[in-house]
Scaffold this motif. Structure first.
Motif, PDB file in Angstrom:
ATOM      1  N   LEU A  50       6.400  14.385   4.971  1.00 40.84           N
ATOM      2  CA  LEU A  50       7.758  13.900   4.741  1.00 40.84           C
ATOM      3  C   LEU A  50       8.150  12.902   5.816  1.00 40.84           C
ATOM      4  N   PRO A  51       8.974  11.924   5.482  1.00 39.94           N
ATOM      5  CA  PRO A  51       9.378  10.923   6.474  1.00 39.94           C
ATOM      6  C   PRO A  51      10.261  11.523   7.558  1.00 39.94           C
ATOM      7  N   LEU A  52      10.039  11.098   8.784  1.00 36.78           N
ATOM      8  CA  LEU A  52      10.831  11.569   9.924  1.00 36.78           C
ATOM      9  C   LEU A  52      10.594  10.609  11.074  1.00 36.78           C
ATOM     10  N   GLU A  53      11.640  10.373  11.874  1.00 29.53           N
ATOM     11  CA  GLU A  53      11.527   9.562  13.085  1.00 29.53           C
ATOM     12  C   GLU A  53      12.025  10.378  14.268  1.00 29.53           C
ATOM     13  N   LEU A  54      11.681   9.950  15.463  1.00 24.44           N
ATOM     14  CA  LEU A  54      12.081  10.680  16.668  1.00 24.44           C
ATOM     15  C   LEU A  54      13.584  10.900  16.716  1.00 24.44           C
ATOM     16  N   GLU A  55      14.354   9.896  16.321  1.00 21.80           N
ATOM     17  CA  GLU A  55      15.816   9.999  16.379  1.00 21.80           C
ATOM     18  C   GLU A  55      16.346  11.085  15.439  1.00 21.80           C
ATOM     19  N   GLY A  56      15.595  11.433  14.425  1.00 30.11           N
ATOM     20  CA  GLY A  56      16.047  12.451  13.482  1.00 30.11           C
ATOM     21  C   GLY A  56      15.438  13.820  13.705  1.00 30.11           C
ATOM     22  N   LEU A  57      14.704  13.983  14.814  1.00 28.30           N
ATOM     23  CA  LEU A  57      14.028  15.254  15.060  1.00 28.30           C
ATOM     24  C   LEU A  57      15.014  16.402  15.243  1.00 28.30           C
ATOM     25  N   GLY A  58      16.109  16.153  15.942  1.00 33.86           N
ATOM     26  CA  GLY A  58      17.117  17.195  16.138  1.00 33.86           C
ATOM     27  C   GLY A  58      17.698  17.672  14.816  1.00 33.86           C
ATOM     28  N   GLU A  59      17.975  16.749  13.918  1.00 34.79           N
ATOM     29  CA  GLU A  59      18.512  17.115  12.598  1.00 34.79           C
ATOM     30  C   GLU A  59      17.485  17.907  11.800  1.00 34.79           C
ATOM     31  N   ALA A  60      16.221  17.519  11.921  1.00 33.96           N
ATOM     32  CA  ALA A  60      15.162  18.254  11.222  1.00 33.96           C
ATOM     33  C   ALA A  60      15.056  19.681  11.744  1.00 33.96           C
ATOM     34  N   ILE A  61      15.129  19.854  13.064  1.00 34.26           N
ATOM     35  CA  ILE A  61      15.103  21.188  13.672  1.00 34.26           C
ATOM     36  C   ILE A  61      16.266  22.027  13.134  1.00 34.26           C
ATOM     37  N   ALA A  62      17.457  21.430  13.101  1.00 30.96           N
ATOM     38  CA  ALA A  62      18.646  22.157  12.643  1.00 30.96           C
ATOM     39  C   ALA A  62      18.509  22.605  11.196  1.00 30.96           C
ATOM     40  N   SER A  63      17.773  21.850  10.393  1.00 33.82           N
ATOM     41  CA  SER A  63      17.642  22.173   8.973  1.00 33.82           C
ATOM     42  C   SER A  63      16.862  23.460   8.728  1.00 33.82           C
ATOM     43  N   PHE A  64      16.157  23.949   9.758  1.00 31.14           N
ATOM     44  CA  PHE A  64      15.434  25.211   9.626  1.00 31.14           C
ATOM     45  C   PHE A  64      16.314  26.411   9.987  1.00 31.14           C
ATOM     46  N   GLY A  65      17.545  26.153  10.387  1.00 36.46           N
ATOM     47  CA  GLY A  65      18.529  27.226  10.538  1.00 36.46           C
ATOM     48  C   GLY A  65      18.253  28.209  11.651  1.00 36.46           C
ATOM     49  N   GLY A  66      17.723  27.750  12.774  1.00 40.06           N
ATOM     50  CA  GLY A  66      17.487  28.647  13.903  1.00 40.06           C
ATOM     51  C   GLY A  66      16.266  29.517  13.737  1.00 40.06           C
ATOM     52  N   GLY A  67      15.212  28.954  13.163  1.00 44.12           N
ATOM     53  CA  GLY A  67      13.976  29.709  12.985  1.00 44.12           C
ATOM     54  C   GLY A  67      13.305  30.015  14.311  1.00 44.12           C
ATOM     55  N   ARG A  68      12.524  31.090  14.339  1.00 45.72           N
ATOM     56  CA  ARG A  68      11.839  31.483  15.565  1.00 45.72           C
ATOM     57  C   ARG A  68      10.599  30.622  15.788  1.00 45.72           C
ATOM     58  N   LEU A  69      10.260  30.451  17.061  1.00 46.43           N
ATOM     59  CA  LEU A  69       9.028  29.763  17.411  1.00 46.43           C
ATOM     60  C   LEU A  69       7.859  30.661  17.010  1.00 46.43           C
ATOM     61  N   HIS A  70       6.900  30.098  16.327  1.00 48.98           N
ATOM     62  CA  HIS A  70       5.775  30.882  15.837  1.00 48.98           C
ATOM     63  C   HIS A  70       4.637  30.872  16.845  1.00 48.98           C
ATOM     64  N   GLY A  71       3.952  31.992  16.933  1.00 48.12           N
ATOM     65  CA  GLY A  71       2.794  32.074  17.807  1.00 48.12           C
ATOM     66  C   GLY A  71       3.121  32.650  19.168  1.00 48.12           C
ATOM     67  N   TRP A  72       2.113  32.691  20.019  1.00 48.42           N
ATOM     68  CA  TRP A  72       2.259  33.257  21.361  1.00 48.42           C
ATOM     69  C   TRP A  72       1.941  32.250  22.455  1.00 48.42           C
ATOM     70  N   GLU A  73       1.522  31.074  22.074  1.00 47.53           N
ATOM     71  CA  GLU A  73       1.186  30.054  23.069  1.00 47.53           C
ATOM     72  C   GLU A  73       1.867  28.755  22.701  1.00 47.53           C
ATOM     73  N   PHE A  74       2.487  28.127  23.683  1.00 45.79           N
ATOM     74  CA  PHE A  74       3.260  26.912  23.449  1.00 45.79           C
ATOM     75  C   PHE A  74       2.960  25.820  24.470  1.00 45.79           C
ATOM     76  N   ILE A  75       2.650  26.223  25.685  1.00 47.09           N
ATOM     77  CA  ILE A  75       2.485  25.261  26.781  1.00 47.09           C
ATOM     78  C   ILE A  75       1.022  25.175  27.174  1.00 47.09           C
ATOM     79  N   ASP A  76       0.529  23.936  27.228  1.00 51.08           N
ATOM     80  CA  ASP A  76      -0.849  23.666  27.653  1.00 51.08           C
ATOM     81  C   ASP A  76      -1.873  24.432  26.831  1.00 51.08           C
ATOM     82  N   ILE A  77      -1.627  24.523  25.533  1.00 47.80           N
ATOM     83  CA  ILE A  77      -2.579  25.170  24.647  1.00 47.80           C
ATOM     84  C   ILE A  77      -3.732  24.215  24.354  1.00 47.80           C
ATOM     85  N   ASP A  78      -4.812  24.747  23.787  1.00 49.67           N
ATOM     86  CA  ASP A  78      -5.930  23.867  23.448  1.00 49.67           C
ATOM     87  C   ASP A  78      -5.548  22.994  22.252  1.00 49.67           C
TER      88      ASP A  78
END
Length: 203
Positions: A85-113
């Motif tokens: 789907l089309p998306l630009e950096l400027e619209g990333l916040g709006e895209a995040i909001a459209s998921f309604g506060g969903g939880r981060l999936h997984g157990w690793e987020f920083i410096d993963i492979d």
């Protein structure tokens, strides 16, 4: 772009991954001029003493951002391939909001492979270079929906981060990590202070 992944503010990133596990993603802002990305989260946290806090919201300010990439896609049961789907950096916040506060999936987020990144890097909605410096770290997280089969993967190349509580007070990373690890330990032990979050205790 090469990434030199060392300690983050003198800390091993394993603890930070634990502190971010099952956090709800409430919002995102990007400031390309300041090379910052601000992520609003509701985290699972427990102080050393006393009851669980009433307000679990924090703001993670990611600094020294050099690059942001994202893949917003949809794949229905009868689709052979996912549709980007089309998306630009400027619209990333709006895209995040459209998921309604969903939880981060997984157990690793920083410096993963790069295994996850290699899967969806061919399905990018955008890949924006903020500047050309070599970042020290990466942050990767996703948002998903159950009924509407949309998925959003985000990857940020950055140098450092700070954490603030809902009142704007700074939280040292070491304290943030300790409070998150304490919540998960209490959760696994069936501590009633962790029952209200809707995550089944591991008794």
């Amino acid at each position: 772009m090469n990434v030199s992944r060392g300690l983050l503010d003198g800390m091993d990133t394993t603890g930070l991954n634990t502190a971010l596990s099952e956090a709800a993603c409430l919002g995102l802002e990007v400031d390309t001029a300041a090379r910052e990305l601000r992520l609003d989260l509701e985290v699972l946290t427990l102080p050393e003493n006393g009851p669980a806090p009433e307000d679990h919201r924090v703001r993670m300010t990611i600094t020294g951002v050099s690059r942001v990439a994202a893949s917003l896609r949809i794949q229905k049961w009868d689709d052979v391939e996912a549709r980007v789907l089309p998306l630009e950096l400027e619209g990333l916040g709006e895209a995040i909001a459209s998921f309604g506060g969903g939880r981060l999936h997984g157990w690793e987020f920083i410096d993963i492979d790069d295994s996850g990144w290699s899967h969806w890097s061919e399905l990018l909605s955008f890949d924006t270079l903020v500047d050309g410096h070599v970042s020290a770290h990466v942050l990767e997280f996703s948002q998903e929906e159950g009924v509407d089969p949309r998925e959003l993967d985000v990857r940020v190349w950055f140098d450092n981060m700070t954490i603030q509580d809902a009142s704007g007070k700074s939280i040292p990373l070491a304290e943030f990590v300790a409070d998150g690890a304490r919540w998960w330990k209490a959760h696994d032990e069936g501590d009633p202070r962790t029952f209200r979050h809707g995550i089944v205790p591991q008794l």
